[in-house]
Design a protein around this motif. Structure first.
Motif, mmCIF file in Angstrom:
data_model
loop_
_atom_site.group_PDB
_atom_site.id
_atom_site.type_symbol
_atom_site.label_atom_id
_atom_site.label_comp_id
_atom_site.label_asym_id
_atom_site.label_seq_id
_atom_site.Cartn_x
_atom_site.Cartn_y
_atom_site.Cartn_z
ATOM 1 N N ILE A 149 0.863 -1.182 0.000
ATOM 2 C CA ILE A 149 0.000 0.000 0.000
ATOM 3 C C ILE A 149 0.900 1.232 0.000
ATOM 4 C CG2 ILE A 149 -1.723 1.325 1.295
ATOM 5 C CD1 ILE A 149 -2.850 -1.249 0.216
ATOM 6 N N LEU A 190 -6.721 8.584 7.122
ATOM 7 C CA LEU A 190 -5.674 7.568 7.109
ATOM 8 C C LEU A 190 -5.362 6.992 8.490
ATOM 9 C CD1 LEU A 190 -3.559 6.054 5.400
ATOM 10 C CD2 LEU A 190 -1.994 7.973 5.824
ATOM 11 N N ARG A 193 -1.158 -0.853 9.773
ATOM 12 C CA ARG A 193 -1.265 0.459 9.153
ATOM 13 C C ARG A 193 -0.698 0.399 7.742
ATOM 14 N NH1 ARG A 193 -5.058 2.967 12.142
ATOM 15 N NH2 ARG A 193 -4.603 2.752 14.366
ATOM 16 N N TRP A 194 -0.927 1.450 6.974
ATOM 17 C CA TRP A 194 -0.579 1.433 5.557
ATOM 18 C C TRP A 194 0.898 1.147 5.315
ATOM 19 C CZ3 TRP A 194 3.012 4.436 3.108
ATOM 20 C CH2 TRP A 194 3.530 5.512 3.830
ATOM 21 N N LEU A 242 -5.220 6.292 -1.551
ATOM 22 C CA LEU A 242 -4.203 5.264 -1.417
ATOM 23 C C LEU A 242 -3.970 4.555 -2.733
ATOM 24 C CD1 LEU A 242 -5.605 3.680 1.861
ATOM 25 C CD2 LEU A 242 -3.694 5.274 1.699
#
Length: 219
Positions: free
Chosen positions: A113, A130, A150-151, A208
């Motif tokens: 991501i 986010l 998390r991303w 994203l």
């Protein structure tokens, strides 16, 4: 005769855009991205003859069964079923089919991501949600690649995709399955966490991307 050299593939990024509004029902879209992969290797035969291998490429399969290269910066918008119900405390799930569009080489395939627009902000004045998003990924066999991260931790490997051992497909072609192991599916779950101060992000969105990358592996 020397075996083909294992080479890195040039990366192209597209976007996975998630548009959600706290406490409201809205649509979300996802964009799958594949590497526009042209991987060249030379085989030394007898004398000094050089033979260039076929192109090296991975692609995704759209919900209408056609091939999508998704190899531009803009990517390809992939609608996520049930996205209108994504509010704090809920999740959406999508399955992204990825395939090795190469007749000879294997493809060691990974994904991650990444943030669009530098920090995931959609537009000035729009709250960025986010901090409230987590990601879980698995393959089509149910093997979990990561859970509720998390991303920046949302990255993993789909493993090595086998060659198609058949004709490669072009943008817009009807996808046809080929050799066993030449295609896999990424199951991506996006969760909107319900936490303190989430109400302050009402109307928020984030931008994203899912980026797929592949490296050729000689058969």
């Amino acid at each position: 005769m020397k075996r083909p050299v294992r080479q890195g593939v040039g990366q192209r990024s597209g976007k996975l855009r998630l548009a959600v509004t706290a406490g409201a029902l809205v649509a979300a879209t996802v964009t799958a991205t594949s590497a526009a992969a042209y991987d060249f290797a030379n085989l030394n035969i007898v004398g000094e003859a050089l033979i260039e291998t076929p192109r090296f490429d991975i692609g995704v399969v759209r919900d209408n069964g056609t091939v999508e290269q998704a190899d531009t910066e803009a990517g390809f918008d992939w609608a996520v079923a049930g996205a209108a119900d994504l509010i704090p405390g809920r999740s959406v799930v999508t399955m992204i089919p990825v395939f090795n569009n190469t007749s000879v080489f294997k493809a060691d395939t990974s994904f991650k991501i990444i943030l669009r627009n530098g920090d995931g902000t959609v537009a000035a004045g729009v709250p960025n949600i986010l901090p409230f998003l987590t990601f879980t990924a698995a393959d089509e066999t149910g093997k979990v690649l990561f859970t509720n991260v998390r991303w920046d931790q949302a990255k993993g490997s789909l493993g090595v995709l086998e060659p198609r051992w058949g004709a490669v497909l072009n943008q817009g072609d009807a996808y046809t399955p080929a050799a066993d192991g030449s295609a896999k599916k990424l199951k991506l779950t996006i969760t909107y966490v319900d936490g303190p101060d989430v109400e302050k992000y009402n109307g928020g969105q984030t931008a994203l991307a899912v980026h797929f990358d592949a490296v050729s592996v000689a058969p």
